[in-house]
Design a protein around this motif. Structure first.
Motif, mmCIF file in Angstrom:
data_model
loop_
_atom_site.group_PDB
_atom_site.id
_atom_site.type_symbol
_atom_site.label_atom_id
_atom_site.label_comp_id
_atom_site.label_asym_id
_atom_site.label_seq_id
_atom_site.Cartn_x
_atom_site.Cartn_y
_atom_site.Cartn_z
ATOM 1 N N GLY A 201 0.822 -1.199 0.000
ATOM 2 C CA GLY A 201 0.000 0.000 0.000
ATOM 3 C C GLY A 201 0.860 1.254 0.000
ATOM 4 O O GLY A 201 2.075 1.203 0.161
ATOM 5 N N ARG B 215 -11.819 -4.119 0.724
ATOM 6 C CA ARG B 215 -11.349 -2.822 1.179
ATOM 7 C C ARG B 215 -12.422 -2.166 2.037
ATOM 8 O O ARG B 215 -13.606 -2.511 1.946
ATOM 9 C CB ARG B 215 -10.978 -1.906 0.012
ATOM 10 N N ALA C 108 -13.330 1.835 3.304
ATOM 11 C CA ALA C 108 -13.083 3.271 3.384
ATOM 12 C C ALA C 108 -13.712 3.806 4.671
ATOM 13 O O ALA C 108 -14.644 3.191 5.212
ATOM 14 C CB ALA C 108 -13.678 3.969 2.168
ATOM 15 N N THR D 121 -9.387 5.002 -2.540
ATOM 16 C CA THR D 121 -8.721 5.222 -1.256
ATOM 17 C C THR D 121 -9.424 4.444 -0.150
ATOM 18 O O THR D 121 -10.633 4.575 0.049
ATOM 19 C CB THR D 121 -8.710 6.719 -0.916
ATOM 20 N N ALA D 122 -8.672 3.595 0.543
ATOM 21 C CA ALA D 122 -9.251 2.739 1.573
ATOM 22 C C ALA D 122 -8.136 1.922 2.218
ATOM 23 O O ALA D 122 -6.980 1.964 1.769
ATOM 24 C CB ALA D 122 -10.291 1.801 0.976
ATOM 25 N N VAL D 123 -8.501 1.167 3.233
ATOM 26 C CA VAL D 123 -7.618 0.129 3.759
ATOM 27 C C VAL D 123 -7.991 -1.169 3.050
ATOM 28 O O VAL D 123 -9.169 -1.532 2.991
ATOM 29 C CB VAL D 123 -7.768 -0.015 5.281
ATOM 30 N N TYR D 124 -6.998 -1.835 2.526
ATOM 31 C CA TYR D 124 -7.202 -3.049 1.734
ATOM 32 C C TYR D 124 -6.824 -4.274 2.563
ATOM 33 O O TYR D 124 -5.756 -4.310 3.185
ATOM 34 C CB TYR D 124 -6.378 -2.991 0.455
ATOM 35 N N TYR D 125 -7.708 -5.265 2.541
ATOM 36 C CA TYR D 125 -7.538 -6.463 3.347
ATOM 37 C C TYR D 125 -7.478 -7.715 2.480
ATOM 38 O O TYR D 125 -8.259 -7.874 1.533
ATOM 39 C CB TYR D 125 -8.706 -6.621 4.317
ATOM 40 N N GLY E 78 -4.511 -5.382 7.131
ATOM 41 C CA GLY E 78 -4.827 -4.314 6.186
ATOM 42 C C GLY E 78 -3.614 -3.487 5.807
ATOM 43 O O GLY E 78 -2.658 -3.352 6.566
ATOM 44 N N THR E 79 -3.687 -2.929 4.612
ATOM 45 C CA THR E 79 -2.667 -1.998 4.140
ATOM 46 C C THR E 79 -3.391 -0.809 3.523
ATOM 47 O O THR E 79 -4.361 -0.976 2.794
ATOM 48 C CB THR E 79 -1.701 -2.665 3.138
ATOM 49 N N ARG E 80 -2.909 0.383 3.813
ATOM 50 C CA ARG E 80 -3.631 1.586 3.405
ATOM 51 C C ARG E 80 -3.212 2.024 2.011
ATOM 52 O O ARG E 80 -2.024 2.088 1.684
ATOM 53 C CB ARG E 80 -3.363 2.720 4.395
ATOM 54 N N THR F 99 -3.869 5.236 -0.602
ATOM 55 C CA THR F 99 -4.391 6.588 -0.765
ATOM 56 C C THR F 99 -4.132 7.043 -2.190
ATOM 57 O O THR F 99 -2.993 7.009 -2.655
ATOM 58 C CB THR F 99 -3.728 7.567 0.216
#
Length: 132
Positions: free
Chosen positions: A9, A38, A40, A91-95, A125-127, A129
């Motif tokens: 990320g 993900r 947001a 844009t979000a945290v991805y899981y 998770g990985t962010r 942006t």
């Protein structure tokens, strides 16, 4: 102990690309469906893509089909999400997620809530942006 660890990320401009990786440990997932989701801020977790144990079948949410590609390397116990043509809305945290037993797995369509309940293991998770 099963662990899923995402990486890759970061910050990217709109139109750019990122490649997320998920490394699994504690057991092998070569016969298990794995997926990417993900979340947001202020929104529910959203399904993005999933891949069968063999890698021969993939599933995509309509919002990312044609832009994101899921793949896996069972020898390395990893799953990857290649993301192209990124937008600020991405844009979000991805899981990363894995199903414990995929013998009865069925794809319920683009139903994020249902798909979220079908996966048993989750990474931290990985962010991502995406700037405009």
């Amino acid at each position: 102990q099963v662990q899923l660890v995402e990486s890759g990320g970061g910050l990217v401009q709109a139109g750019g690309s990122l490649r997320l990786s998920c490394a699994a440990s504690g057991r092998t997932f070569s016969t298990n469906v794995m997926g990417w989701f993900r979340q947001a801020p202020g929104k529910e977790r959203e399904f993005l893509a999933a891949i069968s144990g063999s890698g021969g079948t993939t599933y995509y949410a309509g919002s990312v089909k044609g832009r994101f590609t899921i793949s896996r390397d069972n020898a390395k116990n990893t799953v990857t999400l290649q993301m192209n043509s990124l937008k600020p809305a991405d844009t979000a945290v991805y899981y990363c997620a894995a199903d414990r037993d995929s013998s009865g797995f069925y794809y319920p369509g683009d139903n994020s809530r249902r798909l979220t309940s079908m996966f048993d293991y989750w990474g931290q998770g990985t962010r991502v942006t995406v700037s405009s």
